[in-house]
Design an enzyme around this catalytic site. Structure first.
Site: not given
Ligand code: ADP
Length: 411
Positions: A12, A96, A185, A246, A337, A389
């Site tokens: 990544n 990625r 995502h 953001r 989360g 991921e």
């Protein structure tokens, strides 16, 4: 004695960093992982952790001038653990890639033409795709004989119907500049929605899931029968939920208002909305742990930031409930989360009429395992599914290059 190669290196690559993991797809286990950061500075740092064989974490500091030097250093660290990139057991390298546009709907074996297409998408992903390409070019120069696969953050969302993917702006202008909702995502949404189906004892094709990926960046998706039908990020990752830095959704007129009234340039507005807004803009902190601590001490700015974050999240749950018509599970993932019980509780509170509820005891459990946190009587499951991921990139890379995944941890 080596059989069919089963190892996959996942890279990544950011503009000044490279995160990596080496996985063995024979059993889905991790062999090593690490991070090179501050590439191009005098204070570069490589942190490498062997994950099998009991070796300790190692660190190097000192200048690492570019991505080629970074990958060379990673290769040396892996070689020191007997996991060198020249090993015949390495099956492929998975990269990625943030933006795959409309062209890349699946993981794709990288050749010169694919590199050129990723390059062509730089205008819609100016921060990410060039950095991803640096990693790809370096890895291809190092192991030109090895299959290398691009796994795109946007790919899972390419199944969105036009009604969800198009903005209601002039069609010719939109098409001329490839302006539409792409979503990001996607690797996480794909992994988590599939793992959620498994948690419910169902096939992905049988369930409708709302996935809430709440990390520093945050996005929601509506997944019908394993296919994404809507997601909250758009042309760029700026749209949608309130995030760490953001803004998420704002009236687009805010941008020209700032230009006309405050005299700000496009670049300054870009920085404002992407880096100085969201939780950090609202209360000065973007870490949910710190925000909760401040709320417990009676801090009103932190409390308002939390309320705005939850209000937006709840709106998306309601919107995606309506998009899907029937929902089997609402699933929380990523740093916030997976860890922030108060966020899960507040986001679901008051949605009993939709069949949604959270059991306080189950919600309080801390675990790395996928788990249901709704009470037994609830019509719709609320679940926590840790995202992975890297495992998903490795799985897609391995399968595309002819490997057969026999067992992976959750999905
Ligand atoms: P990203 O990959 O987008 O950088 P992550 O998914 O790692 O982000 O999530 C990072 C965020 O997770 C942190 O900014 C923090 O707000 C949140 N987080 C991590 N651990 C906890 C925790 N124990 N409680 C609450 N929030 C947490």
């Amino acid at each position: 004695m080596t059989g069919t190669p089963t190892r996959v290196l996942v890279l990544n690559s950011g503009s000044s960093s490279v995160k990596y993991q080496l996985l063995d797809m024979g059993d889905g286990g991790r062999l090593a992982q690490g991070l090179v950061e501050r590439i191009g500075e005098d204070t570069s740092r490589l942190a490498h952790t062997p994950l099998r064989g009991g070796g300790a974490k190692r660190e190097r500091t000192g200048p690492i001038p570019d991505h080629a030097a970074a990958l060379k250093a990673v290769a040396e660290e892996l070689a020191a653990d007997g996991l060198g990139l020249d090993s015949p057991e390495l099956a492929a390298i998975g990269h990625r890639v943030v933006h795959g546009g409309l062209r890349f709907t699946e993981p794709t074996v990288i050749d010169e033409e694919v590199v050129a297409e990723i390059e062509r998408l730089v205008p819609v992903a100016p921060l990410h795709n060039p950095a991803n390409l640096l990693g790809i070019r370096t890895a291809m120069a190092m192991r030109p004989d090895l299959p290398q696969v691009a796994v795109f953050d946007t790919a899972f969302h390419t199944t969105m119907p036009e009604a969800a993917a198009r903005y209601a702006i002039d069609v010719e202008t939109a098409d001329a500049h490839r302006i539409r909702r792409y979503g990001f995502h996607g690797t996480s949404h794909a992994y988590v929605s599939r793992a959620a189906a498994k948690l419910l004892g169902k096939e992905p094709g049988e369930v409708n899931v709302i996935v809430l990926h709440l990390g520093n960046g945050a996005s929601a998706s509506a997944v019908r029968g394993g296919r994404c039908v809507d997601t909250s990020m758009g042309l760029t990752p700026l749209e949608g939920l309130v995030m760490g830095t953001r803004s998420g959704d704002v009236d687009p007129a805010v941008t020209f208002h700032l230009k006309r009234v405050a005299g700000m340039s496009a670049d300054e507005i870009d920085v404002l909305l992407n880096k100085k807004s969201g939780l950090v803009g609202l209360c000065g902190d973007n870490d949910m742990r710190e925000i909760r601590r401040r709320i417990d001490e009676g801090d009103e700015r932190a409390a308002l930031a939390f309320d705005i974050y939850i209000h937006r999240l709840k709106k998306y749950i309601g919107a995606y409930y309506a998009v899907l018509g029937r929902v089997d599970a609402v699933v929380f993932t990523a740093g916030v989360g997976e860890n922030a019980a108060p966020v899960r509780e507040a986001a679901i509170a008051g949605l009993e009429e939709l069949g949604l509820a959270v059991d306080a005891d189950l919600n309080a459990v801390r675990s790395d395992e996928p788990r249901v946190i709704s009470p037994v009587y609830a019509r719709v499951a609320v679940a926590v599914v840790p995202t992975d991921e890297e495992l998903e990139i490795a799985r897609q890379t391995f399968e595309l290059t002819g490997g057969k995944v026999t067992r992976t941890t959750n999905a």
